[in-house]
Each structure stands twice: as C-alpha cells, then as structure tokens.
Design a protein around this motif. Structure first.
Motif, PDB file in Angstrom:
ATOM      1  N   ASP A 411       0.828  -1.202   0.000  1.00 14.62           N
ATOM      2  CA  ASP A 411       0.000   0.000   0.000  1.00 14.62           C
ATOM      3  C   ASP A 411       0.865   1.255   0.000  1.00 14.62           C
ATOM      4  OD1 ASP A 411      -2.302  -1.555   0.114  1.00 14.62           O
ATOM      5  OD2 ASP A 411      -2.150  -1.728   2.287  1.00 14.62           O
ATOM      6  N   ALA A 412       0.233   2.354  -0.306  1.00 14.05           N
ATOM      7  CA  ALA A 412       0.963   3.621  -0.387  1.00 14.05           C
ATOM      8  C   ALA A 412       1.475   4.074   0.976  1.00 14.05           C
ATOM      9  CB  ALA A 412       0.055   4.697  -0.992  1.00 14.05           C
ATOM     10  N   LYS A 413       0.781   3.717   2.041  1.00 12.40           N
ATOM     11  CA  LYS A 413       1.219   4.151   3.367  1.00 12.40           C
ATOM     12  C   LYS A 413       2.434   3.370   3.866  1.00 12.40           C
ATOM     13  CE  LYS A 413      -2.213   1.175   5.557  1.00 12.40           C
ATOM     14  NZ  LYS A 413      -3.371   1.143   6.474  1.00 12.40           N
ATOM     15  N   ASN A 414       2.718   2.199   3.261  1.00  9.75           N
ATOM     16  CA  ASN A 414       3.932   1.423   3.569  1.00  9.75           C
ATOM     17  C   ASN A 414       4.084   1.219   5.094  1.00  9.75           C
ATOM     18  OD1 ASN A 414       6.238  -0.018   3.108  1.00  9.75           O
ATOM     19  ND2 ASN A 414       7.559   1.788   2.843  1.00  9.75           N
ATOM     20  N   SER A 415       3.148   0.492   5.661  1.00  5.23           N
ATOM     21  CA  SER A 415       3.167   0.233   7.110  1.00  5.23           C
ATOM     22  C   SER A 415       4.339  -0.655   7.494  1.00  5.23           C
ATOM     23  CB  SER A 415       1.863  -0.441   7.525  1.00  5.23           C
ATOM     24  OG  SER A 415       0.765   0.393   7.250  1.00  5.23           O
ATOM     25  N   PRO A 416       4.880  -0.480   8.714  1.00  3.71           N
ATOM     26  CA  PRO A 416       5.963  -1.365   9.192  1.00  3.71           C
ATOM     27  C   PRO A 416       5.466  -2.801   9.305  1.00  3.71           C
ATOM     28  CG  PRO A 416       5.724   0.583  10.592  1.00  3.71           C
ATOM     29  CD  PRO A 416       4.572   0.594   9.675  1.00  3.71           C
ATOM     30  N   ILE A 417       6.427  -3.716   9.171  1.00  4.44           N
ATOM     31  CA  ILE A 417       6.127  -5.150   9.148  1.00  4.44           C
ATOM     32  C   ILE A 417       6.712  -5.799  10.399  1.00  4.44           C
ATOM     33  CG2 ILE A 417       6.303  -7.293   7.837  1.00  4.44           C
ATOM     34  CD1 ILE A 417       4.673  -5.115   6.471  1.00  4.44           C
ATOM     35  N   ARG A 418       5.959  -6.752  10.943  1.00  2.00           N
ATOM     36  CA  ARG A 418       6.418  -7.554  12.071  1.00  2.00           C
ATOM     37  C   ARG A 418       6.439  -9.016  11.628  1.00  2.00           C
ATOM     38  NH1 ARG A 418       6.840  -6.714  17.449  1.00  2.00           N
ATOM     39  NH2 ARG A 418       5.775  -4.705  17.249  1.00  2.00           N
ATOM     40  N   TYR A 419       7.575  -9.696  11.916  1.00  2.00           N
ATOM     41  CA  TYR A 419       7.771 -11.080  11.480  1.00  2.00           C
ATOM     42  C   TYR A 419       7.588 -12.031  12.660  1.00  2.00           C
ATOM     43  CZ  TYR A 419       9.982  -8.773   7.476  1.00  2.00           C
ATOM     44  OH  TYR A 419      10.239  -7.978   6.388  1.00  2.00           O
ATOM     45  N   SER A 420       7.150 -13.258  12.334  1.00  4.67           N
ATOM     46  CA  SER A 420       7.022 -14.304  13.351  1.00  4.67           C
ATOM     47  C   SER A 420       7.060 -15.651  12.655  1.00  4.67           C
ATOM     48  CB  SER A 420       5.728 -14.147  14.147  1.00  4.67           C
ATOM     49  OG  SER A 420       4.608 -14.279  13.294  1.00  4.67           O
ATOM     50  N   ILE A 421       7.272 -16.683  13.451  1.00  5.97           N
ATOM     51  CA  ILE A 421       7.312 -18.060  12.935  1.00  5.97           C
ATOM     52  C   ILE A 421       6.008 -18.747  13.295  1.00  5.97           C
ATOM     53  CG2 ILE A 421       8.472 -20.301  13.084  1.00  5.97           C
ATOM     54  CD1 ILE A 421      11.056 -18.865  13.666  1.00  5.97           C
ATOM     55  N   ASP A 422       5.436 -19.415  12.322  1.00  7.64           N
ATOM     56  CA  ASP A 422       4.250 -20.221  12.589  1.00  7.64           C
ATOM     57  C   ASP A 422       4.696 -21.445  13.381  1.00  7.64           C
ATOM     58  OD1 ASP A 422       1.926 -21.620  12.641  1.00  7.64           O
ATOM     59  OD2 ASP A 422       1.630 -21.729  10.473  1.00  7.64           O
ATOM     60  N   ARG A 423       4.371 -21.451  14.653  1.00  4.86           N
ATOM     61  CA  ARG A 423       4.876 -22.502  15.530  1.00  4.86           C
ATOM     62  C   ARG A 423       4.271 -23.861  15.234  1.00  4.86           C
ATOM     63  NH1 ARG A 423       9.742 -21.367  16.874  1.00  4.86           N
ATOM     64  NH2 ARG A 423       9.946 -19.236  17.700  1.00  4.86           N
ATOM     65  N   HIS A 424       3.226 -23.914  14.449  1.00  2.53           N
ATOM     66  CA  HIS A 424       2.711 -25.215  14.035  1.00  2.53           C
ATOM     67  C   HIS A 424       3.684 -25.914  13.089  1.00  2.53           C
ATOM     68  CE1 HIS A 424      -0.997 -23.137  15.301  1.00  2.53           C
ATOM     69  NE2 HIS A 424      -1.361 -24.342  15.707  1.00  2.53           N
TER      70      HIS A 424
END
Length: 790
Positions: A411-424
């Motif tokens: 998107d144009a607002k370019n929001s910050p991203i947070r990463y995580s691991i799918d623990r399944h």
C-alpha cells in the motif's frame, strides 16, 4: 261501357291466375297415378274406361312465419265423384296431419294451424283419401302430395366464431393475407337472395381491408410498426340480400397482433459508463454492468457484448446475462492500485440474430466507453520471494544465523512489518526470527542425522493491522559435518575350524556412516597398530568399502582358546577423517564335513562332572528349596489361633478397634439376651472367643450397692462352666457380660471409654468385690493415690 270493360279485365286476370296455379299443381303432381278412368272405344265396339285424375286442389305452398289471426289455407281437395250432397268424407294423413295440417272433411280445404319455419322443416308429405261418410268405404285410392314451406328472409348471417385472433408480421407488404372469416345464413340459398352474403369492414380502417365475397382480411397500410402499435381490433360485417338495403347482417370481432421482426438495432442509453472495483478483488468478481436497449422482443432482441478495444482488455472481460440482457464486466486478473489506478474499455453490443430482409436498416450494433477506477485496499504484506531456501551447518550452537526474509507493505502508506514463525511448523522450536528485520536464527543445536531439512512458515503482518498477514514457506537445509565415525553395518560374528585347510576369507565386513556421502565413504579398514602383526588373523581392505578377514594359521585348538576378539579400525573419507574400532567375534569350532560343533562341553566333561551328575545336583537343590519354603509356611501357620469357628460371634469377644464404641447406648453391637436373666439359663452355651488383646475397663457410672451378691454368683457360675468346657482354648480369656445384676446401680462395665474418661467417681469399692476384681481396682482405685503422691 267502361265498367263492363273493367269487370271483363278483372275476370281475365283471375282466370290467368287460376290457370297458373293449376299448371304449377299439375307439374308437381304429374307423377301421381290417376284415380278415375274415362270411357274409350275398343275393338269390336267394346266400350273401354280411360283412367283420369279424380282430385283437384288449388294451392301447394305455404309461406313460413305466417302470423295472421286465421289459419293459412294451404289448398283444397276435391273429387270428381263429389256431387256436393255431403256423402263424401275427406281424410288427411301423413307428416303433421291433425297437428299442423287439418282438413275440412266436407269441403276438402286444408289449413295450417301453426306457424311454420322452413329452417326447421322445408316440406311435408301428406296422403289424401275420399271415403263414404256413412260406411267409411274408400271411394278413391289414396293419393300422396307434398306441401312445401316457402322461404322468407328471416335469418341473419352468423359467423363461426364470435371472436377471431390472428397474427401478421410487422412491416408486411400491403395486401398480405391475415385471416379469413366465414359467416353462414340459415335461409334457403336457392330461393331469392336471402342467403347471399357480402362482407365489409366496420372498424380497423385504414390498416386492414376485407374481400366482400370471401371474407379474407388483408393489410392495407405498409410498414406497420409493432413497436408503435402492437394490437389492432377489427370489426367485420356479413349482410345477406347481396348487401342491399333491407338485408339482415351479423358482425364479428377480429384481434390482429403484429409479430416482431428484427428491424431495430440495439442502442446504449448513454455514451460512457463509470465503474469502480477494489484492488483486493479476486478474478471473476463483477465490476459493473452495461445494457443496450433493443425494442425488439424474443430472439430478435437478443444482444451479445464484447470488448473490442481499451487498455483493460487483458485485465477485464465481459459476459452476457441473457435473462436481463445486460453485459457483465468482470475482473480477469489481479489488480494493483499502486501500479495502475484507471482502465478504459470500449464495449460493443450487437444483435445475435439479424433478418436479411432488414439488413439495410443496420448496422445492428452499438458501442460505448466503460471507465473503471481501481480503489485502494489495505493489502497484506508481500514477500520479495515466493519461497526461501537457507543452509546452516549442523552442530551450530544457539544464535547461529540461518538467513533473512523480507516483506513490504504494497500500500501507499507502507506500514511497518512484524515477522514471526508459525509454531505449528516448528513444534520443537529450533529457530527464532527477529520481528523487526526477519533474520532467522537457531535456538538449539541441529543434527543433520536426525532432521536433514526443516520446513517452516514465516508470517509477516502489518504492525497497525495484524489481520493483514502474509505467509511464506522457508526450507532450511542442515549442512553435514563429519561428526559420526563409521562402524560395522551389523554385529558381525564368524567361526573358524580347528583344522582350516582353505585360504578363503573367513568373513567380509561392511561399514556404515550416518554422515552424508561427502563425509562417509570411502571407508578404510585396518588393524590397530599394536596387533598389526597378529599371528592368528589378518585384514585385507578390498577398497570397495568392504574388508575381508583371513586366518594366518592352519589350525586352532578349542581346548586352548575357543574365542577370539579381533579389533578392526574403520576410517571414513571426511575432512577431518573420523575412525572407530569395532570388534569381530571369532569362535573356534570343530568341523567334520558339513557338521560344525562349537560347543566346548565335550572337552570340559572329562575334567569335571558328567551331565547326569549336574542334573542330579540341581534336582537336590530344588528339593531343598521346596522343603525350606514349606517349613517357613508351616511356621507362620502355627502362630494363628488353634480354634477358629466359621461363624465367629464377635459379640462375645474382645475385638481391637481404632475407634471408640458407642458406650452403654450402643445396644446393637452385642447380644445380651443370654444375660438378661441368669436364673433361666440352664443349658450349655458354647463359647466362641479369641485371645484378647486388651481388657475393657469398667464404665464410670453410678456406684453399685455393696451387697451385689448376684454378680459374684453369676461370675462363679461362668467360671465353673469355663473350667468344665472341653472346647475352651488352653488359655484364659476375658468374658464380656452385659448383665449387671438385679437392681444394680453400677452402670455398664463394658465401656471402652472408661480408661480415657476423666471422672471424679471413687472406685475403691472394687476392693470389696474380691480378688477377681483386683486388677480393676488397681487401675481405677489407685488414682487418688497417684494424685496424693504427686
């Protein structure tokens, strides 16, 4: 003179009229036989009689629908032999005789008494006869004649149907046949013009016309347009008497419907359509609809839509909804608001079926411009790669770097991203990821031999909208390190004959290595340096990851050594190389042809005992063990009571409990029926007691009377019974008695609470009860003494 001439003319006219009627009657009845003969001369002068007509009548027609006051004179019968004296009687029979037609039996005049309708019956057949009035003897043979009903115009024309329905294509040429209507007239078509019909149109002009003689309706105007007027109402008249004045008429209504032809092309009501669609829409989602109007109906109004131009031809498609005749614009590919925000399409609408007769009215199609705006949507993050593959060395410690994934907000607002691991996908938690930059690291040591590949999923979500989430698969390969030494692929064990004559290898061994092929084979086999000059066996490396063991001696002795353990060193091809020492077990056996015996007993029996002796020794040991077990069992059984009754009455014994009884109020625990009246007990009462574990203390209560003689006598009696009882055990027991004697105020002596209950009662009176109560007196009567001593 003039009057004479007038009378003469009138008589002449009456004569001519009579003659005309007579001639008509003669013609009608020329076929009837004569009733009387006339005299003729025959041969030889004989007089012959010629047959002649004996009946005379004046009229043979009757007009229908006569409504006069008097009956209608139909005609008159008269015989030649009637002299007028009244001796002849006329009789009439046949159709309608006596009902419709009556005759005057004297004069022979026939009258019609009812109104006749030619449409019901056109003629009547009657029979006339002259008879003698007195004797009823026929004077003339019967004669048959016909009375015809003369038609008048009394029936109007009638159409077969009251209403007609017809169809004709629109824009038909002038004179095109639409429908034929038919009317009928019940009057006589052979007499006059009563049934001669002429058709005319009363309503429906100038659009239609009708043929006067046939009743065929035809179009009268060209290019009648269904879209302008679809239905017409026409009134058609049928008139008899050839259409002349005075004729009767009938009418009918004809509903004429113009059927549709494809004479109109489709037209869009506007030149531009505006639509919008979200960039998050999936292919197949509808963006909007367009509709071209075609006034034609049915298959002539069917319209098909196509995209013929525009920059969105690859992104959008259009289909036709034949129920609503609309063009449905649908998304064909995914949209990206950031890449392109608007699209333009040129849509064409064309008729499916075209009539060649009206091709000059074309073209039967129309075009319109469709502009589509793409709406921005909050899209989930997008990874830069659809999948990731990383490698990491095995045995790497916690915190070792694996790789990094990267996602961004489209998107144009370019929001910050947070990463995580799918623990399944990482249940054992081998990895962790930096929530800020997507760097993947190990949490614990990895072992390639345990898991060579780890497949996990990384999630990326917008910080401000966790629902916008994306997932990417990550495959992590654990690189092999040479951390496993090779070893035997099996627990090898072989044999060697005492007298070996062949130089063939004893056994060929192989090895295995858990490491990858780069750190495993090729294997190198060797003997340890300290036994490299082993006098018994040697090792040959076959250089194909196998090795053969060969004997150096030609003979072995089981008596000297029946088992050899040969250490073998195996090295892998890794860098650095790893090695392990494995032991090969070699047994010395006796070989006799195909029989091989590796049992060493045959050599040990000479120096020791035989097999039979060993079995006998083992049997003796078993018997001794059985005797010891029986002895111990019997020893334990002797500790149990000598006499135990099957139905033990616990009410006559002292039983040990961990809780206190109910005291004197507990009257259900013991049966005191035998102690209620000691005087009435004369029979033998068997004892069922066990060795007591403790004695009951007397229950504190009221002090007994000093002269309680009944208790002494009762106890003495019980002692004597116990001494003389042959079934009593050879040890003393304390008997429990629930009887306190007549008039006793001592209370119960069997309560277990007595020993633990503090009481201010004086038990010194127990000293007066004799030596048998000495124990109780010592337990309870010494309380004051102890308190004084303290």
């Amino acid at each position: 003179m003039k009057e004479d001439n007038c009378l003469h003319a009138a008589l002449l006219c009456l004569g001519m009229l009579s003659y005309t009627l007579a001639m008509a009657t003669e013609r009608l009845h020329s076929s009837r036989p004569s009733l009387h003969g006339h005299h003729e001369k025959g041969k030889e002068g004989q007089v012959l009689h010629r047959s002649k007509r004996g009946w005379v009548w004046n009229q043979f027609f009757v007009i229908e629908e006569y409504t006069g006051p008097d009956p209608v004179l139909v005609g008159r019968l008269h015989s030649d032999i009637d002299s007028g004296d009244g001796n002849i009687k006329y009789i009439l029979s046949g159709e309608g005789a006596g009902i419709i037609f009556v005759i005057d039996d004297k004069s022979g005049n026939i009258h019609a008494t009812k109104t006749l309708d030619r449409e019901e019956r056109a003629q009547y057949t009657l029979t006339a006869q002259a008879v003698d009035r007195n004797t009823n003897r026929p004077l003339e043979p019967p004669s048959e004649f016909i009375v015809k009903v003369q038609d008048i115009n009394d029936n109007p024309p009638e159409f077969l149907h009251e209403n007609y329905h017809a169809n004709v294509p629109e824009r038909s040429n002038v004179g095109t046949s639409v429908i034929q209507v038919t009317a009928s007239d019940a009057d006589d078509p052979t007499y006059g013009n009563s049934a001669k019909l002429v058709y005319s149109i009363l309503e429906g002009q100038p659009y239609f016309s009708v043929e006067a003689q046939t009743g065929i309706i035809r179009t009268a105007l060209p290019n009648m347009d269904r879209e302008a007027k679809e239905e017409y109402h026409v009134v058609i008249q049928a008139k008899d008497m050839g259409g002349h004045m005075g004729g009767l008429s009938g009418t009918t209504k004809v509903t004429i419907t113009l059927t549709d032809v494809n004479d109109n092309p489709p037209k869009f009501p506007q030149s531009v359509y505006q639509m919008s669609i979200s960039e998050a829409a999936v292919p197949g989602e509808e963006a909007g609809r367009v509709k071209a109007k075609d006034p034609d109906i049915g298959e002539n109004g069917l319209v098909a839509y196509n995209i013929i131009d525009g920059d969105g031809m690859e992104i959008f498609e259009i289909t036709t909804d034949y129920e609503t005749q609309e063009g449905v614009v649908k998304l064909k590919k995914h949209l990206d608001y950031e890449a392109k925000k608007t699209y333009s399409l040129k849509v064409e609408a064309a008729n499916v079926h075209i009539d060649p007769k009206f091709i000059n009215n074309g073209p039967f199609k129309d075009t319109v411009t469709v502009k589509i705006n793409v709406e921005d949507a909050d899209e989930p993050p997008v990874f830069l790669a659809p999948s990731y593959i990383f490698e990491v060395d095995e045995n790497a410690g916690p915190g070792a770097s694996v790789g990094r994934v990267h996602a961004k907000d489209p998107d144009a607002k370019n929001s910050p991203i947070r990463y995580s691991i799918d623990r399944h996908t990482d249940l054992d938690r081998y990895f962790s990821i930096s929530s800020e930059n997507g760097s993947i690291m190990t949490i614990k040591k990895l072992d390639r031999e345990e898991i060579a590949w780890h497949n996990i999923s990384i999630l990326a979500a917008e910080i401000h909208n966790r629902h916008q989430e994306a997932k990417v698969p990550v495959a992590i390969k654990v690189r092999d390190l040479n951390d496993n030494a090779p070893k035997f692929s099996d627990a090898y064990e072989t044999t060697v004959c005492e007298r070996r004559q062949s130089n063939e290898p004893l056994i060929t061994i192989t090895a295995e290595d858990k490491d990858d092929t780069a750190n495993g084979p090729r294997f190198i086999f060797s003997l340890p340096p300290e036994i490299i000059h082993n006098p018994n066996f040697t090792l040959r490396d076959n250089r194909d990851n196998t090795a053969s063991v060969i004997t150096r001696r030609t003979s072995f002795s089981r008596q000297m050594q029946d088992l050899y353990l040969l250490p073998i060193v195996i090295s892998d091809g890794g860098s650095p190389a790893l090695s392990s020492t494995n032991t090969l077990t070699i047994r010395v056996c006796g070989c006799d042809g195909d029989r091989i015996s590796c049992n060493p007993e045959a050599y040990t029996l000479n120096a020791g005992l035989s097999t039979g002796a060993l079995i006998a020794i083992l049997a003796c040991i078993v018997i001794l063990l059985v005797i010891v077990v029986l002895f111990v069992t019997l020893k334990r059984q002797k500790k149990e009571p000598l006499i135990v009754f099957e139905e033990e009455d616990v009410r006559e014994n002292i039983i040990t409990y961990d809780d206190e009884g109910g005291g004197e109020e507990d009257t259900e625990a013991f049966d005191i029926a035998t102690l209620q009246n000691p005087d009435g007990i004369n029979g033998f009462i068997p004892r069922k007691d066990i060795k007591p574990e403790y004695q009951y203390m007397p229950r504190p209560g009221l002090r007994p009377a000093p002269n309680s003689v009944d208790v002494d006598d009762f106890i003495n009696t019980r002692i004597q019974e116990a001494d003389n009882d042959p079934t009593a055990p050879p040890y003393d027991s304390i008997q429990i008695y629930g009887y306190e004697g007549r008039g006793s105020v001592a209370g119960s002596l069997s309560s277990l609470e007595s020993a633990t209950t503090d009481s201010d009662l004086d038990y010194d009176y127990l000293q007066n009860w004799g030596p048998r109560f000495k124990k109780l007196a010592d337990l309870y009567g010494s309380k004051d003494t102890f308190e004084d001593d303290s």
